[in-house]
Design a protein around this motif. Structure first.
Motif, PDB file in Angstrom:
ATOM      1  N   UNK A  24     -33.008  -5.395  37.848  1.00 20.51           N
ATOM      2  CA  UNK A  24     -32.446  -6.550  37.126  1.00 20.51           C
ATOM      3  C   UNK A  24     -33.548  -7.300  36.377  1.00 20.51           C
ATOM      4  N   UNK A  25     -34.715  -7.435  36.990  1.00 26.40           N
ATOM      5  CA  UNK A  25     -35.844  -8.100  36.332  1.00 26.40           C
ATOM      6  C   UNK A  25     -36.292  -7.325  35.100  1.00 26.40           C
ATOM      7  N   UNK A  26     -36.311  -5.994  35.219  1.00 31.99           N
ATOM      8  CA  UNK A  26     -36.693  -5.162  34.069  1.00 31.99           C
ATOM      9  C   UNK A  26     -35.696  -5.339  32.928  1.00 31.99           C
ATOM     10  N   UNK A  27     -34.404  -5.381  33.248  1.00 29.01           N
ATOM     11  CA  UNK A  27     -33.383  -5.609  32.213  1.00 29.01           C
ATOM     12  C   UNK A  27     -33.570  -6.971  31.552  1.00 29.01           C
ATOM     13  N   UNK A  28     -33.831  -7.992  32.367  1.00 24.39           N
ATOM     14  CA  UNK A  28     -34.009  -9.332  31.833  1.00 24.39           C
ATOM     15  C   UNK A  28     -35.224  -9.383  30.905  1.00 24.39           C
ATOM     16  N   UNK A  29     -36.314  -8.776  31.327  1.00 26.32           N
ATOM     17  CA  UNK A  29     -37.526  -8.762  30.499  1.00 26.32           C
ATOM     18  C   UNK A  29     -37.309  -7.974  29.212  1.00 26.32           C
ATOM     19  N   UNK A  30     -36.600  -6.869  29.309  1.00 29.17           N
ATOM     20  CA  UNK A  30     -36.314  -6.048  28.129  1.00 29.17           C
ATOM     21  C   UNK A  30     -35.495  -6.842  27.106  1.00 29.17           C
ATOM     22  N   UNK A  31     -34.477  -7.548  27.571  1.00 31.38           N
ATOM     23  CA  UNK A  31     -33.660  -8.340  26.650  1.00 31.38           C
ATOM     24  C   UNK A  31     -34.442  -9.502  26.061  1.00 31.38           C
ATOM     25  N   UNK A  32     -35.340 -10.099  26.843  1.00 29.76           N
ATOM     26  CA  UNK A  32     -36.191 -11.169  26.310  1.00 29.76           C
ATOM     27  C   UNK A  32     -37.104 -10.612  25.210  1.00 29.76           C
ATOM     28  N   UNK A  33     -37.671  -9.440  25.440  1.00 37.59           N
ATOM     29  CA  UNK A  33     -38.545  -8.824  24.436  1.00 37.59           C
ATOM     30  C   UNK A  33     -37.764  -8.501  23.162  1.00 37.59           C
ATOM     31  N   UNK A  34     -36.549  -7.966  23.317  1.00 39.87           N
ATOM     32  CA  UNK A  34     -35.720  -7.667  22.146  1.00 39.87           C
ATOM     33  C   UNK A  34     -35.418  -8.926  21.351  1.00 39.87           C
ATOM     34  N   UNK A  35     -35.267 -10.048  22.037  1.00 37.46           N
ATOM     35  CA  UNK A  35     -34.951 -11.319  21.378  1.00 37.46           C
ATOM     36  C   UNK A  35     -36.211 -12.036  20.890  1.00 37.46           C
ATOM     37  N   UNK A  36     -37.375 -11.415  21.073  1.00 35.01           N
ATOM     38  CA  UNK A  36     -38.627 -12.017  20.627  1.00 35.01           C
ATOM     39  C   UNK A  36     -39.118 -13.140  21.515  1.00 35.01           C
ATOM     40  N   UNK A  37     -38.691 -13.148  22.765  1.00 30.89           N
ATOM     41  CA  UNK A  37     -39.070 -14.198  23.703  1.00 30.89           C
ATOM     42  C   UNK A  37     -40.000 -13.651  24.782  1.00 30.89           C
ATOM     43  N   UNK A  38     -41.075 -13.023  24.370  1.00 28.89           N
ATOM     44  CA  UNK A  38     -41.998 -12.434  25.343  1.00 28.89           C
ATOM     45  C   UNK A  38     -42.549 -13.523  26.258  1.00 28.89           C
TER      46      UNK A  38
END
Length: 181
Positions: free
Chosen positions: A32-46
């Motif tokens: 779940x953490x990996x999914x959350x981080x992946x979506x943040x990266x896609x949204x430009x919110x590293x």
């Protein structure tokens, strides 16, 4: 840890989790953490990476004090109790638990954060009996011998389906290797 050479993400199995359910709950949290981080990266919110010294300090604190640890949460040195930090993470990634249909593990993780850890259960047995043998008996009952690779693959592959192409469990080294799609 990512391995750019092989295109994999290696996640080492925690060696102090005595039950399959606890291992699956941690795997769900990582997923779940990996999914959350992946979506943040896609949204430009590293998310900014914590300094190495803070990571080492928090690792020591968690190893030394367990669930009772206070973790350093910023560059100013402010601390928060580990259960609070972990609960905030769990709250943030709960939607990803629900999307992947392993929301049942949220309850187990919350129970652990409230103090129901393996070491606290072992301490309770020792305090009650004054002996170590009952602790060993409980551990053996909770860990039935299985063919690790087949057992974990059968249980975790459907659980991780859609995010990873495949994974392997190496019992000798106690870690999984995941291949991204």
């Amino acid at each position: 840890r990512p391995s750019p050479r092989y295109g994999t993400l290696e996640i080492r199995v925690c060696d102090s989790l005595p039950t399959l359910q606890e291992n699956l709950a941690v795997a769900a949290l990582i997923h779940a953490s990996a999914h959350e981080q992946y979506e943040r990266l896609k949204a430009g919110q590293a998310r900014a990476r914590a300094p190495d010294c803070m990571i080492r300090e928090n690792k020591w604190r968690a190893a030394r004090h367990g669930i009772e640890a206070d973790l350093v949460v910023n560059d100013e040195g402010d601390v928060k109790p580990l259960p609070q930090v972990a609960s905030e993470l769990l709250e943030r990634v709960t939607p990803y638990f629900n999307r992947q249909e392993y929301g049942a593990y949220v309850g187990l993780l919350k129970k652990t954060l409230s103090g129901n850890t393996s070491y606290s259960r072992q301490q309770a047995i020792f305090n009650k009996t004054g002996q170590q043998m009952p602790i060993m008996r409980q551990s053996i009952r909770k860990r039935r011998p299985v063919k690790e690779y087949i057992f974990f693959r059968a249980l975790l592959f459907p659980f991780l389906n859609g995010f990873f192409k495949d994974f392997f469990f190496f019992p000798k080294f106690k870690y999984f290797m995941f291949y991204f799609r």
